[in-house]
Design a protein around this motif. Sequence first.
Motif, mmCIF file in Angstrom:
data_model
loop_
_atom_site.group_PDB
_atom_site.id
_atom_site.type_symbol
_atom_site.label_atom_id
_atom_site.label_comp_id
_atom_site.label_asym_id
_atom_site.label_seq_id
_atom_site.Cartn_x
_atom_site.Cartn_y
_atom_site.Cartn_z
ATOM 1 N N LEU A 298 0.660 -1.327 -0.148
ATOM 2 C CA LEU A 298 0.133 -0.116 0.098
ATOM 3 C C LEU A 298 1.021 1.248 0.078
ATOM 4 N N LEU A 299 1.985 1.174 0.852
ATOM 5 C CA LEU A 299 2.768 2.364 0.722
ATOM 6 C C LEU A 299 3.403 2.663 -0.622
ATOM 7 N N ARG A 300 3.646 1.371 -1.164
ATOM 8 C CA ARG A 300 4.291 1.578 -2.646
ATOM 9 C C ARG A 300 3.477 2.040 -3.611
ATOM 10 N N LEU A 301 2.226 1.747 -3.441
ATOM 11 C CA LEU A 301 1.068 2.273 -4.029
ATOM 12 C C LEU A 301 0.791 3.931 -3.915
ATOM 13 N N SER A 302 0.901 4.247 -2.622
ATOM 14 C CA SER A 302 0.859 5.465 -2.407
ATOM 15 C C SER A 302 2.155 6.292 -2.963
ATOM 16 N N ARG A 303 3.257 5.844 -3.035
ATOM 17 C CA ARG A 303 4.398 6.772 -3.807
ATOM 18 C C ARG A 303 4.302 6.735 -5.039
ATOM 19 N N ILE A 304 3.674 5.861 -5.605
ATOM 20 C CA ILE A 304 3.283 5.801 -7.243
ATOM 21 C C ILE A 304 2.175 6.941 -7.414
ATOM 22 N N ILE A 305 1.256 7.060 -6.592
ATOM 23 C CA ILE A 305 0.216 7.962 -6.695
ATOM 24 C C ILE A 305 0.804 9.427 -6.517
ATOM 25 N N ASP A 306 1.692 9.355 -5.426
ATOM 26 C CA ASP A 306 2.420 10.804 -5.030
ATOM 27 C C ASP A 306 3.156 11.268 -6.244
ATOM 28 N N THR A 307 3.909 10.344 -6.920
ATOM 29 C CA THR A 307 4.719 10.740 -8.237
ATOM 30 C C THR A 307 3.750 11.213 -9.471
ATOM 31 N N PHE A 308 2.919 10.363 -9.479
ATOM 32 C CA PHE A 308 1.701 10.960 -10.569
ATOM 33 C C PHE A 308 1.122 12.194 -10.130
ATOM 34 N N THR A 309 0.620 12.424 -8.965
ATOM 35 C CA THR A 309 0.260 13.803 -8.766
ATOM 36 C C THR A 309 1.363 14.891 -8.756
ATOM 37 N N VAL B 262 -12.515 15.415 -14.021
ATOM 38 C CA VAL B 262 -10.920 15.018 -14.057
ATOM 39 C C VAL B 262 -10.544 15.484 -12.455
ATOM 40 N N SER B 263 -10.988 16.669 -12.183
ATOM 41 C CA SER B 263 -10.455 17.032 -10.641
ATOM 42 C C SER B 263 -10.950 16.138 -9.880
ATOM 43 N N PRO B 264 -12.132 15.722 -9.472
ATOM 44 C CA PRO B 264 -12.522 14.790 -8.453
ATOM 45 C C PRO B 264 -11.835 13.502 -8.444
ATOM 46 N N ILE B 265 -11.451 13.011 -9.779
ATOM 47 C CA ILE B 265 -11.003 11.698 -9.817
ATOM 48 C C ILE B 265 -9.507 11.824 -9.348
ATOM 49 N N LEU B 266 -8.813 13.063 -9.642
ATOM 50 C CA LEU B 266 -7.532 13.335 -9.032
ATOM 51 C C LEU B 266 -7.600 13.510 -7.564
ATOM 52 N N LEU B 267 -8.527 14.067 -7.344
ATOM 53 C CA LEU B 267 -8.431 14.258 -5.883
ATOM 54 C C LEU B 267 -8.850 12.887 -5.083
ATOM 55 N N ILE B 268 -9.714 11.964 -5.586
ATOM 56 C CA ILE B 268 -9.881 10.561 -5.177
ATOM 57 C C ILE B 268 -8.673 9.885 -5.124
ATOM 58 N N ILE B 269 -7.793 9.676 -6.219
ATOM 59 C CA ILE B 269 -6.488 9.042 -6.221
ATOM 60 C C ILE B 269 -5.674 9.745 -5.224
ATOM 61 N N GLN B 270 -5.336 11.106 -5.343
ATOM 62 C CA GLN B 270 -4.449 11.578 -3.911
ATOM 63 C C GLN B 270 -5.033 11.313 -2.600
ATOM 64 N N GLY B 271 -6.530 11.444 -2.553
ATOM 65 C CA GLY B 271 -6.898 10.910 -1.167
ATOM 66 C C GLY B 271 -6.776 9.612 -0.808
ATOM 67 N N ILE B 272 -6.826 8.739 -1.700
ATOM 68 C CA ILE B 272 -6.298 7.374 -1.231
ATOM 69 C C ILE B 272 -4.814 7.071 -0.900
ATOM 70 N N SER B 273 -4.028 8.041 -1.696
ATOM 71 C CA SER B 273 -2.704 7.884 -0.999
ATOM 72 C C SER B 273 -2.484 8.376 0.373
ATOM 73 N N GLU B 274 -3.235 9.650 0.501
ATOM 74 C CA GLU B 274 -2.928 10.495 1.975
ATOM 75 C C GLU B 274 -3.882 9.349 2.994
ATOM 76 N N ALA B 275 -4.757 8.927 2.646
ATOM 77 C CA ALA B 275 -5.364 7.858 3.595
ATOM 78 C C ALA B 275 -4.328 6.735 4.151
ATOM 79 N N ILE B 276 -3.720 6.216 2.859
ATOM 80 C CA ILE B 276 -2.744 5.153 3.218
ATOM 81 C C ILE B 276 -1.583 5.586 4.159
ATOM 82 N N LYS B 277 -1.265 6.866 3.845
ATOM 83 C CA LYS B 277 0.006 7.177 4.526
ATOM 84 C C LYS B 277 -0.463 7.585 6.141
ATOM 85 N N CYS B 278 -1.602 8.268 6.290
ATOM 86 C CA CYS B 278 -2.293 8.407 7.638
ATOM 87 C C CYS B 278 -2.378 7.206 8.247
#
Length: 187
Positions: A4-15, A149-165
Motif C-alpha cells: 500500500l505504501l508503494r502504491l501511495s508513492r506511485i500516486i504521489d509521483t503521478f500527482t 477530472v478534478s475529483p478523480i485526481l482528488l480521489i486518487i490522491q486522497g487514497i494515497s493520503e489515507a494510506i499514509k495516515c
Amino acid sequence: MQALLRLSRIIDTFTEWVGRLAYILVPIVVAVGVWNVANRYVGRAIGVTLGSNFYIEAQWYIFSMIFLLGSAYALKHNEHVRVDVFYSNYPPKRKALVNLLGTLFFLLPFCGLLLYFGWPYVEQSWRIRENSPDPGGLPRYIIKTFILVSPILLIIQGISEAIKCFAAFLGVLDPSQVVVEEKETKL
C-alpha cells in the motif's frame, strides 16, 4: 502495508507530474492575459478591435485547468485551507487519525458526489459538442471534462493520503513524516 505504501508513492509521483503540468500553465495564462489587455488598449488607441473571444475564453479555460488540476497537488502538499480549533494542538499521531477520518468521511464522499452530479452535465455537453455562444469562442465540452477530472485526481490522491495516515496511525510510518505542521501566519 508495504504494498500500500508503494502504491501511495506511485500516486504521489503521478500527482507531482500533474502539479507540474499546472505549474507550466501559469506563465501561459499570464501571457494570454497580457495579450488580451495589450490588444484591448492598443485597439482602443488605434480605433480597431484587436481582441477576440478566443483569447478571452482561452484565458479562463487555462485558469480553470490550473485550479482543477492543482487541487490534488495542493492536497498532497498539505496546502489546502484548514480551519480548526483543536487540530493544531493535537500530537502528530492524532493529526494522522483526523486526516484519515476526514479523507474517508468527507473528501472521498464529496468527490463521489461531484462525479455523480457532474457526469450528466459533462456527458450532455459532449453529446451535443457544446460550443461557446460567442463568435470565435472555444468548445465548452472540453473544459467541462475537467469537472470530472478534478475529483478523480482528488480521489486518487486522497487514497494515497489515507494510506499514509493509516500507516502513521499504526506506527509503520513516523507521523511527523505524514502530517505537516501548520505554518504560523502573522497578521
